[in-house]
Write a protein that holds these residues in place. Structure first.
Motif, PDB file in Angstrom:
ATOM      1  N   PHE A  52      38.726  41.465  42.703  1.00 56.38           N
ATOM      2  CA  PHE A  52      40.031  40.960  42.247  1.00 56.38           C
ATOM      3  C   PHE A  52      40.692  40.134  43.341  1.00 56.38           C
ATOM      4  CE2 PHE A  52      40.227  43.220  38.274  1.00 56.38           C
ATOM      5  CZ  PHE A  52      41.220  42.563  37.566  1.00 56.38           C
ATOM      6  N   ARG A  53      40.622  40.631  44.575  1.00 59.45           N
ATOM      7  CA  ARG A  53      41.276  39.922  45.675  1.00 59.45           C
ATOM      8  C   ARG A  53      40.632  38.567  45.935  1.00 59.45           C
ATOM      9  NH1 ARG A  53      40.841  43.539  48.952  1.00 59.45           N
ATOM     10  NH2 ARG A  53      38.933  42.932  50.006  1.00 59.45           N
ATOM     11  N   THR A  54      39.328  38.550  46.125  1.00 62.45           N
ATOM     12  CA  THR A  54      38.665  37.284  46.443  1.00 62.45           C
ATOM     13  C   THR A  54      38.569  36.377  45.227  1.00 62.45           C
ATOM     14  OG1 THR A  54      36.497  38.312  46.061  1.00 62.45           O
ATOM     15  CG2 THR A  54      37.338  38.323  48.308  1.00 62.45           C
ATOM     16  N   GLY A  55      38.556  36.966  44.042  1.00 65.18           N
ATOM     17  CA  GLY A  55      38.481  36.169  42.824  1.00 65.18           C
ATOM     18  C   GLY A  55      39.716  35.328  42.572  1.00 65.18           C
ATOM     19  N   ASP A  90      41.057  33.311  44.558  1.00 61.04           N
ATOM     20  CA  ASP A  90      40.880  32.001  45.174  1.00 61.04           C
ATOM     21  C   ASP A  90      40.059  31.052  44.314  1.00 61.04           C
ATOM     22  OD1 ASP A  90      42.298  32.915  47.393  1.00 61.04           O
ATOM     23  OD2 ASP A  90      40.474  33.649  48.378  1.00 61.04           O
ATOM     24  N   VAL A  91      39.306  31.591  43.357  1.00 68.99           N
ATOM     25  CA  VAL A  91      38.477  30.741  42.505  1.00 68.99           C
ATOM     26  C   VAL A  91      38.902  30.827  41.042  1.00 68.99           C
ATOM     27  CG1 VAL A  91      36.488  30.790  44.043  1.00 68.99           C
ATOM     28  CG2 VAL A  91      36.742  32.596  42.329  1.00 68.99           C
ATOM     29  N   GLY A 147      46.895  47.425  34.682  1.00 69.59           N
ATOM     30  CA  GLY A 147      47.293  46.026  34.698  1.00 69.59           C
ATOM     31  C   GLY A 147      48.490  45.780  35.593  1.00 69.59           C
ATOM     32  N   ALA A 148      49.473  46.688  35.523  1.00 70.96           N
ATOM     33  CA  ALA A 148      50.666  46.544  36.363  1.00 70.96           C
ATOM     34  C   ALA A 148      50.310  46.656  37.843  1.00 70.96           C
ATOM     35  CB  ALA A 148      51.695  47.602  35.978  1.00 70.96           C
ATOM     36  N   ALA A 207      50.572  43.625  40.627  1.00 67.26           N
ATOM     37  CA  ALA A 207      51.422  43.815  41.803  1.00 67.26           C
ATOM     38  C   ALA A 207      50.637  43.520  43.083  1.00 67.26           C
ATOM     39  CB  ALA A 207      51.965  45.241  41.831  1.00 67.26           C
ATOM     40  N   ARG A 208      49.378  43.943  43.124  1.00 72.50           N
ATOM     41  CA  ARG A 208      48.565  43.714  44.320  1.00 72.50           C
ATOM     42  C   ARG A 208      48.055  42.285  44.417  1.00 72.50           C
ATOM     43  NH1 ARG A 208      44.649  48.809  45.838  1.00 72.50           N
ATOM     44  NH2 ARG A 208      45.849  50.515  44.917  1.00 72.50           N
ATOM     45  N   PHE A 209      47.715  41.714  43.266  1.00 69.66           N
ATOM     46  CA  PHE A 209      47.078  40.400  43.241  1.00 69.66           C
ATOM     47  C   PHE A 209      47.811  39.491  42.253  1.00 69.66           C
ATOM     48  CE2 PHE A 209      43.780  43.787  43.564  1.00 69.66           C
ATOM     49  CZ  PHE A 209      43.553  43.681  44.942  1.00 69.66           C
ATOM     50  N   PRO A 210      48.939  38.934  42.660  1.00 70.47           N
ATOM     51  CA  PRO A 210      49.782  38.166  41.733  1.00 70.47           C
ATOM     52  C   PRO A 210      49.072  36.968  41.098  1.00 70.47           C
ATOM     53  CG  PRO A 210      50.946  38.648  43.775  1.00 70.47           C
ATOM     54  CD  PRO A 210      49.526  39.035  43.996  1.00 70.47           C
ATOM     55  N   ARG A 211      48.070  36.431  41.756  1.00 68.46           N
ATOM     56  CA  ARG A 211      47.377  35.254  41.222  1.00 68.46           C
ATOM     57  C   ARG A 211      46.140  35.614  40.399  1.00 68.46           C
ATOM     58  NH1 ARG A 211      45.043  32.503  45.048  1.00 68.46           N
ATOM     59  NH2 ARG A 211      45.391  33.986  46.746  1.00 68.46           N
TER      60      ARG A 211
END
Length: 268
Positions: free
Chosen positions: A117-120, A122-123, A141-142, A146-150
């Motif tokens: 989720f974190r590295t994804g 960026d792409v 989902g919430a 919250a952790r990965f807004p993008r």
């Protein structure tokens, strides 16, 4: 699937999809000898390439079941990628393949889930959540947003807690296709999620990753073992104490069967 005994497995393998990760055999199952970072990078690359792939997180119980059940064994032997989710699997592989330099750490399902989720982000990776209950999916989902807004979560679906009909399976596949998801996370429990990952990957070009209890842990629905217990291979004990009625048979049968299966595999 219309029942446990007539599960239709894919006739072809996706093993020709390269992950560039070294694998070793554990009780006849090819398991990647990968660090957590390398595993996450491989999953992200498979998803961005748009290939059909099934990814399985294998612990001692998974390997034990595969040793008993030829159908599950076939799923794992022909999978795109099996990752060592259990510390016991890592230790067994390092003993069996002691002439090789293998990573000493496991690829923990919840951590892989979060790493991708974190590295994804960026792409622009498109995620689909499949499993658990509507309440857990809402919490999950919430937490992820919250952790990965993008992060792009294109859908979240809680399937029925029974065998779906053929029509329901087709409708589910149609929804996955319409969402244009690149990776579908399955939290359906072992071995159901492993069969579903293989079945869906045979029908649609996306990554289908079976991540077990990751939904419950990341959402906060269930507690995770302390890090020191995880590092010392004692997560099973923490989970057994947390859910004794549900897990005692799995531990008492699964661990001895895994050891026996690993021993047999090493002698072949």
């Amino acid at each position: 699937m219309t029942g446990r005994d007539d599960v239709r497995l894919p006739a072809t393998t996706r093993a020709d999809v390269s992950t560039d990760l070294t694998t070793v055999l554990c009780a006849g199952v090819p398991v990647a000898a990968a660090t957590p970072a390398a595993a996450a990078a491989a999953v992200v690359r498979l998803a961005t390439e748009g290939v059909a792939a099934d990814v399985h997180l294998c612990n001692a119980y998974t390997i034990a079941l595969a040793d008993r059940d030829p159908r599950l064994g076939q799923v794992l032997r022909t999978a795109t990628l099996n990752l060592p989710d259990g510390q016991g699997v890592v230790w067994a592989n390092r003993i069996i393949h002691r002439s090789r330099s293998l990573p000493p750490m496991r690829v923990y399902g919840p951590d892989l889930f979060l790493d991708v989720f974190r590295t994804g982000q960026d792409v622009g990776l498109r995620h689909y959540l499949l499993g658990s209950t509507p309440a857990v999916l809402e919490q999950l989902g919430a937490e992820l947003r919250a952790r990965f807004p993008r992060a792009l979560i294109v859908a979240a679906e809680s399937p029925p807690f029974r065998e779906p009909t053929d029509g329901e399976r087709q409708s589910q596949l149609d929804r996955i296709r319409a969402s244009r998801a690149q990776i579908v996370w399955l939290g359906l429990g072992t071995p159901k999620q492993d069969y579903e990952a293989a079945r869906l990957a045979a029908a649609h070009p996306a990554v289908f990753a079976a991540v077990g209890a990751a939904f419950d842990f990341v959402s906060g629905n269930k507690p995770q073992a302390p890090l020191w217990m995880q590092r010392h291979g004692l997560e099973w004990l923490f989970r057994l104490c947390s859910e004794p009625r549900r897990l005692w048979r799995r531990v008492l049968w699964g661990h001895p069967r895994f050891l026996w299966a690993a021993y047999k595999g090493a002698r072949q």
